[in-house]
Design a protein around this motif. Structure first.
Motif, PDB file in Angstrom:
ATOM      1  N   ILE A 133      -3.892  23.760 -14.543  1.00 31.86           N
ATOM      2  CA  ILE A 133      -4.095  22.304 -14.452  1.00 31.86           C
ATOM      3  C   ILE A 133      -3.235  21.774 -13.312  1.00 31.86           C
ATOM      4  O   ILE A 133      -2.015  21.975 -13.297  1.00 31.86           O
ATOM      5  CB  ILE A 133      -3.715  21.609 -15.777  1.00 31.86           C
ATOM      6  N   ARG A 173     -12.625  16.917 -15.078  1.00 32.79           N
ATOM      7  CA  ARG A 173     -11.582  16.231 -14.335  1.00 32.79           C
ATOM      8  C   ARG A 173     -11.355  14.839 -14.934  1.00 32.79           C
ATOM      9  O   ARG A 173     -12.307  14.142 -15.239  1.00 32.79           O
ATOM     10  CB  ARG A 173     -11.986  16.079 -12.854  1.00 32.79           C
ATOM     11  N   ILE A 174     -10.103  14.465 -15.093  1.00 34.34           N
ATOM     12  CA  ILE A 174      -9.796  13.157 -15.681  1.00 34.34           C
ATOM     13  C   ILE A 174      -9.095  12.282 -14.619  1.00 34.34           C
ATOM     14  O   ILE A 174      -8.154  12.730 -13.958  1.00 34.34           O
ATOM     15  CB  ILE A 174      -8.850  13.325 -16.899  1.00 34.34           C
ATOM     16  N   THR A 229      -7.189  18.413 -11.163  1.00 34.66           N
ATOM     17  CA  THR A 229      -7.938  18.222 -12.412  1.00 34.66           C
ATOM     18  C   THR A 229      -7.555  16.943 -13.128  1.00 34.66           C
ATOM     19  O   THR A 229      -8.282  16.447 -13.964  1.00 34.66           O
ATOM     20  CB  THR A 229      -7.717  19.426 -13.363  1.00 34.66           C
ATOM     21  N   LEU A 230      -6.371  16.405 -12.808  1.00 33.98           N
ATOM     22  CA  LEU A 230      -5.919  15.190 -13.484  1.00 33.98           C
ATOM     23  C   LEU A 230      -5.246  14.280 -12.458  1.00 33.98           C
ATOM     24  O   LEU A 230      -4.366  14.726 -11.708  1.00 33.98           O
ATOM     25  CB  LEU A 230      -4.926  15.569 -14.603  1.00 33.98           C
ATOM     26  N   ARG A 245      -6.806  15.111 -23.039  1.00 30.41           N
ATOM     27  CA  ARG A 245      -8.231  15.008 -22.673  1.00 30.41           C
ATOM     28  C   ARG A 245      -8.605  16.058 -21.624  1.00 30.41           C
ATOM     29  O   ARG A 245      -9.680  16.651 -21.680  1.00 30.41           O
ATOM     30  CB  ARG A 245      -8.536  13.606 -22.131  1.00 30.41           C
ATOM     31  N   THR A 246      -7.718  16.279 -20.653  1.00 26.74           N
ATOM     32  CA  THR A 246      -8.004  17.286 -19.624  1.00 26.74           C
ATOM     33  C   THR A 246      -8.237  18.646 -20.284  1.00 26.74           C
ATOM     34  O   THR A 246      -9.116  19.406 -19.882  1.00 26.74           O
ATOM     35  CB  THR A 246      -6.818  17.405 -18.637  1.00 26.74           C
ATOM     36  N   ALA A 256      -2.131  18.335 -11.521  1.00 29.00           N
ATOM     37  CA  ALA A 256      -2.137  16.886 -11.721  1.00 29.00           C
ATOM     38  C   ALA A 256      -1.475  16.196 -10.539  1.00 29.00           C
ATOM     39  O   ALA A 256      -0.543  16.731  -9.930  1.00 29.00           O
ATOM     40  CB  ALA A 256      -1.393  16.544 -13.008  1.00 29.00           C
TER      41      ALA A 256
END
Ligand code: SAH
Ligand code: SF4
Ligand code: F3S
Length: 468
Positions: free
Chosen positions: A104, A153-154, A129-130, A146-147, A106
């Motif tokens: 992940i 992708r959030i 991804t975030l 949520r991710t 971010a």
């Protein structure tokens, strides 16, 4: 003025539920997290909150992005260079993401608050991804959850764009003697070159009892060198219904028991004045150190920067402050090459630098920020001219620093040891009350303690001392 918007206890509690949720998802996996911070102390303090949340979720922290299962970049938008570095760093991660699709990545902070960057990341940086902005920081646990669960992708760049105050989030600070303590967030000044008010929202002050309680916790945990943070600490309290200003806050914090130093940044010349300097002089735990950016020595430029003071006002402030505190350590920020700056304007900046004799200067080449008023101003000086001014300013300041450092030779000073030990002749690092860097030698030196030491020699960047 309306009171600052405070995130409710229930909303914060809800985030703790998500912390538990993520902990459940990663249980037994021994996952590692890596964080990297660009930008100012406010961003560093924000990263400490995120690390606190990650720690509660069960992540181990790592210093290597290669080993990490979660990578976070907390970004800065104040100059183009900072943005370029962030993009460069994220770009370099695409191979990691290809190798390990579960990784992940971010991105948060000030860049994530700007539409142009958000669009660019959505389109050209699929490895991110975030993505979340400064106003969404307190929602990080739900976003990470949520991710992980939605497997997509959030992006959360919404939120109240004036900004809120979120109390009660976990925090993971570096071990050592120094700690950041945010007293307020945001900025209302809209200096015409500056992006900060757009990405950090309006000025909002934490309540004094929250600040005092955090300070007490820091002191009990052994921190000795506490820096109060805000983009413009001198307007602290204006948005509260209480009768308190920054000078009052300093006096209140100075009364907390313990052996520690309080510093603060940043001050604005239009709001700093005798009330502040009197409080500094009266309070034994407040370091006699002042960072007071003046940006330019030309009144015309100051006016177009919307700084709302003149060079003469600035001189008066320094005269008063030095009158009250003869040993004051003084630093400042300067922007070279603001649109329309002429050689004559620059000469006035140089003259102010020569006259005031700062201990430390942070000099920046003007960087155009789209969306700010100055981005539309006409700019006639060439990059080469600006670079030349910049270098002349650096040379002038180096000469001043060399002289000022020389004057410390042989002096005995109280220092706070804050780092070491490296295998060199002067293995420890320490700070003077004015926050100047000192390399120290001697017997029985411990990090996090105050010592008396004699300055043995000096260089441009550092003083060298022996413990007495
Ligand atoms: N709130 C603080 C610090 C803001 S950013 C203050 O008002 O002093 C830190 C410094 O970055 C500023 O003092 C300024 O000197 C510099 N800076 C801000 N925007 C800039 C820009 N667009 N180009 C170059 N330097 C900039
Ligand atoms: Fe930017 Fe000016 Fe606010 Fe400082 S006071 S953050 S320079 S707008
Ligand atoms: Fe940069 Fe944001 Fe600080 S733009 S200087 S990290 S407030």
């Amino acid at each position: 003025m309306s009171l600052p918007n405070i995130v409710s206890k229930e909303q914060i509690q809800n985030q703790y539920t998500y912390i538990d949720g993520v902990a459940e998802l990663i249980r037994g996996k021994q996952l590692r997290a890596y964080t990297h911070t660009f930008g100012c102390q406010q961003n560093e303090a924000d990263t400490e909150r995120i690390r606190g949340m990650l720690h509660e979720m069960g992540y181990e922290m790592t210093d290597s992005a290669e080993d990490a299962d979660f990578i976070l970049f907390n970004t800065c938008a104040v100059r183009e260079h900072a943005e370029e570095r962030a993009f460069g760093n994220i770009g370099a991660l695409s191979h990691l993401k290809k190798r390990r699709p579960d990784l992940i990545i971010a991105l948060c902070g000030c860049m994530a608050q700007q539409d142009k960057n958000v669009q660019k990341i959505k389109k050209s940086y699929p490895q991110v991804t975030l993505l979340f902005g400064t106003h969404a920081l307190w929602r990080f646990p739900s976003l990470l959850y949520r991710t992980m669960t939605e497997k997509k992708r959030i992006f959360d760049i919404g939120g109240d764009e004036n900004g809120e105050i979120a109390e009660g989030l976990p925090v993971m600070r570096e071990n050592g003697a120094k700690a950041w303590l945010s007293i307020m967030y945001g900025c209302n000044n809209f200096c015409t070159y500056c992006i900060v008010p757009y990405v950090r929202g309006r000025e909002r002050s934490r309540r004094p009892e929250e600040i005092e309680s955090e300070l007490r916790d820091l002191i009990s945990a052994g921190y000795k060198d506490i820096t109060l943070l805000g983009q413009n600490v001198n307007s602290y309290g204006k948005d509260l219904e209480l009768d308190i200003d920054f000078a009052d806050l300093l006096r209140r914090l100075n009364a907390v028991e313990g052996d520690f130093l309080i510093r603060f940044m940043t001050s604005h010349p239009k709001d700093a004045g005798p009330r502040l300097f009197d409080a500094m002089a009266d309070c034994s735990k407040v370091a006699k150190q002042l960072h007071l950016p003046f940006q330019s020595g030309s009144d015309e430029i100051l006016e177009r920067m919307n700084r709302r003071y003149t060079a003469a006002d600035y001189r008066k402030l320094i005269t008063y402050a030095r009158g009250k505190m003869p040993n004051l350590t003084l630093s400042s920020d300067i922007i070279v090459g603001f649109p329309g700056e002429t050689e004559a304007d620059f000469q006035q900046t140089l003259a102010l630098v020569q006259e005031i004799q700062f201990d430390l200067l942070f000099t920046f080449l003007y960087s155009k920020r789209s969306g700010t008023p100055a981005a539309e101003y006409e700019d006639n000086a060439t990059p080469a001219e600006k670079q030349n001014r910049f270098e002349r300013l650096l040379r002038a300041q180096d000469e001043i620093v060399a002289k000022r450092q020389d004057a410390y030779q042989g002096k005995c000073m109280r220092l706070l040891v804050d780092g070491g030990a490296r295998g060199t002749e002067y293995p420890y690092t320490a700070r003077t009350e004015g926050n100047l860097l000192v390399c120290v030698r001697g017997d029985d030196i411990r990090i996090g303690t105050f010592i008396e030491a004699e300055i043995e020699k000096t260089s441009l960047r550092c003083l060298f001392a022996r413990k007495r």
